[in-house]
Write a protein that holds these residues in place. Structure first.
Motif, PDB file in Angstrom:
ATOM      1  N   GLN A 104     -42.283  16.517  70.447  1.00  0.00           N
ATOM      2  CA  GLN A 104     -41.749  16.792  71.778  1.00  0.00           C
ATOM      3  C   GLN A 104     -40.220  16.940  71.743  1.00  0.00           C
ATOM      4  O   GLN A 104     -39.656  17.788  72.435  1.00  0.00           O
ATOM      5  CB  GLN A 104     -42.149  15.670  72.756  1.00  0.00           C
ATOM      6  CG  GLN A 104     -43.640  15.535  72.997  1.00  0.00           C
ATOM      7  CD  GLN A 104     -44.230  16.758  73.660  1.00  0.00           C
ATOM      8  OE1 GLN A 104     -43.533  17.562  74.273  1.00  0.00           O
ATOM      9  NE2 GLN A 104     -45.538  16.923  73.529  1.00  0.00           N
ATOM     10  N   ARG A 143     -39.507  20.283  70.298  1.00  0.00           N
ATOM     11  CA  ARG A 143     -39.810  21.318  71.300  1.00  0.00           C
ATOM     12  C   ARG A 143     -38.692  21.433  72.319  1.00  0.00           C
ATOM     13  O   ARG A 143     -38.261  22.537  72.673  1.00  0.00           O
ATOM     14  CB  ARG A 143     -41.115  20.969  72.015  1.00  0.00           C
ATOM     15  CG  ARG A 143     -41.524  21.978  73.074  1.00  0.00           C
ATOM     16  CD  ARG A 143     -42.740  21.505  73.836  1.00  0.00           C
ATOM     17  NE  ARG A 143     -43.105  22.455  74.876  1.00  0.00           N
ATOM     18  CZ  ARG A 143     -43.991  22.211  75.842  1.00  0.00           C
ATOM     19  NH1 ARG A 143     -44.608  21.042  75.874  1.00  0.00           N
ATOM     20  NH2 ARG A 143     -44.253  23.121  76.745  1.00  0.00           N
ATOM     21  N   ASN A 192     -47.346  23.138  71.197  1.00  0.00           N
ATOM     22  CA  ASN A 192     -45.908  22.877  71.193  1.00  0.00           C
ATOM     23  C   ASN A 192     -45.073  24.116  71.481  1.00  0.00           C
ATOM     24  O   ASN A 192     -43.841  24.057  71.485  1.00  0.00           O
ATOM     25  CB  ASN A 192     -45.483  22.291  69.833  1.00  0.00           C
ATOM     26  CG  ASN A 192     -46.048  20.898  69.608  1.00  0.00           C
ATOM     27  OD1 ASN A 192     -46.090  20.091  70.532  1.00  0.00           O
ATOM     28  ND2 ASN A 192     -46.507  20.632  68.393  1.00  0.00           N
ATOM     29  N   SER A 193     -45.726  25.238  71.706  1.00  0.00           N
ATOM     30  CA  SER A 193     -44.994  26.471  72.003  1.00  0.00           C
ATOM     31  C   SER A 193     -44.277  26.350  73.340  1.00  0.00           C
ATOM     32  O   SER A 193     -44.807  25.802  74.309  1.00  0.00           O
ATOM     33  CB  SER A 193     -45.961  27.653  72.041  1.00  0.00           C
ATOM     34  OG  SER A 193     -45.311  28.816  72.484  1.00  0.00           O
ATOM     35  N   VAL A 194     -43.052  26.875  73.377  1.00  0.00           N
ATOM     36  CA  VAL A 194     -42.253  26.837  74.597  1.00  0.00           C
ATOM     37  C   VAL A 194     -42.446  28.087  75.435  1.00  0.00           C
ATOM     38  O   VAL A 194     -42.351  28.068  76.657  1.00  0.00           O
ATOM     39  CB  VAL A 194     -40.753  26.669  74.237  1.00  0.00           C
ATOM     40  CG1 VAL A 194     -39.886  26.706  75.488  1.00  0.00           C
ATOM     41  CG2 VAL A 194     -40.543  25.366  73.487  1.00  0.00           C
TER      42      VAL A 194
END
Length: 344
Positions: free
Chosen positions: A174, A177, A308-310
């Protein structure tokens, strides 16, 4: 905004000069009239009337010219006042001639320049507000997750060492990210605000693509994917080397995320008109609706592929490519894969 000061001053000066001459002329004519014959008297009356009429014509024509000039100046003054007080200012379509026309036209150009600057400033404020809102919204979820993780650890609610390790690993994910998102958003904001100057020069595409391979091998290797690059020798494009590498890495990472164990292909085509880079994957593909939003900030085609992709990498790539004078587009078929095209 109207003032009669100049008009009254003109009237006063005109009659202060023309009045004495007119009075003297009329007195002389009266003398001639008194001592002349009937023919002379008639001619004297006609001449006197002509002088009076010509004086009045000259006065009213001069006054009209003065009025027109000051009306133009008053319009310019009103435009300036509207601009200062924040009201919408529109150019008047009446064309003026001479120096007043030049003044009015130049002032109109100045007003347009200020209006454009004001609109640009407003757009930048709205963009900054949207960016801050997006960042705030996107940070809420990872921060909330981290808060829960920390609370669990502080209150000894997780006793297993293995579970504690998993929680710490997820907390690290996190943090990574959030770091990626904030840095990417700052880059995106700087590019779109024109705060970044690209170092545009001839760059060797083969070297660029080898940098892309180096920057993505850890991801492709972990998924048993092969990155197949097909690029002729001595192919160059006018771009910024480092920024182009970053844009292509983001696209390649996206292709890797949605390709399972399928290979990713990068092919270069060059002709007399353009140089085009194709980045193909053979993954899940996209729907028409997804393709219309794929370059939007924080848009994610699927939350299951990479949690976890933004959702900012493709948006950043598009801004980078377009900032260097290129074009980024995508073709895709659901279930067959996608092809991103970078063209210069």
């Amino acid at each position: 905004m109207k003032s009669n000061y100049e008009r009254n001053k003109f009237i006063s000066k005109f009659w202060s000069i023309a009045g004495p001459f007119l009075a003297v002329g009329l007195v002389l004519m009266f003398v001639i009239y008194s001592s002349g014959s009937d023919v002379v008297k008639i001619l004297t009356v006609i001449l006197a009337l002509c002088i009076i009429i010509m004086t009045l014509i000259l006065f009213f024509r001069s006054k009209n010219d003065i009025d027109r000039a000051y009306i133009s100046i008053e319009k310019a003054s009103d435009m300036m006042l509207d601009m200062v007080e924040g009201r919408e200012t529109g150019m008047v379509s009446d064309l003026e001639e001479g120096s007043i026309g030049i003044l009015y036209n130049n002032f109109g150009n100045l007003v347009n320049m200020f209006q454009e600057a004001k609109r640009r400033e407003q757009d930048e404020k709205e963009y900054l507000r949207d960016v801050m809102s997006d960042i705030s919204h996107q940070l809420k979820t990872p921060l909330a997750s981290m808060e829960v993780f920390v609370e669990l650890l502080l209150n000894d609610k997780v006793t297993s060492v293995e579970e504690q390790k998993q929680i710490l690993e997820e907390t690290g994910n996190q943090v990574t990210r959030m770091e990626w998102m904030v840095l990417s958003m700052l880059k995106l904001a700087r590019i779109e605000a024109g705060a970044i100057t690209f170092d545009i020069k001839d760059v060797d595409l083969k070297m660029v693509l080898e940098e892309v391979r180096s920057g993505t091998h850890y991801l492709t290797d972990s998924k048993n994917q092969k990155l197949i690059i097909s690029c002729p020798d001595d192919v160059t494009v006018k771009a910024d080397f480092d920024w182009l590498v970053e844009a292509l890495i983001n696209i390649t990472k996206n292709a890797s995320d949605y390709s399972d164990e399928n290979d990713i292909e990068i092919e270069v085509e060059q002709n007399a008109v353009f140089t085009r880079i194709y980045i193909r994957d053979h993954g899940i593909g996209m729907t028409e609706e997804t393709m219309t939003h794929i370059f939007d900030r924080f848009y994610r085609a699927s939350n299951e592929v990479n949690p976890n992709s933004v959702g900012i990498g493709l948006s950043l790539s598009k801004s980078i490519v377009e900032g260097m004078g290129g074009k980024l587009s995508v073709d895709s078929k659901l279930g067959e894969g996608s092809c991103f095209k970078v063209q210069f």
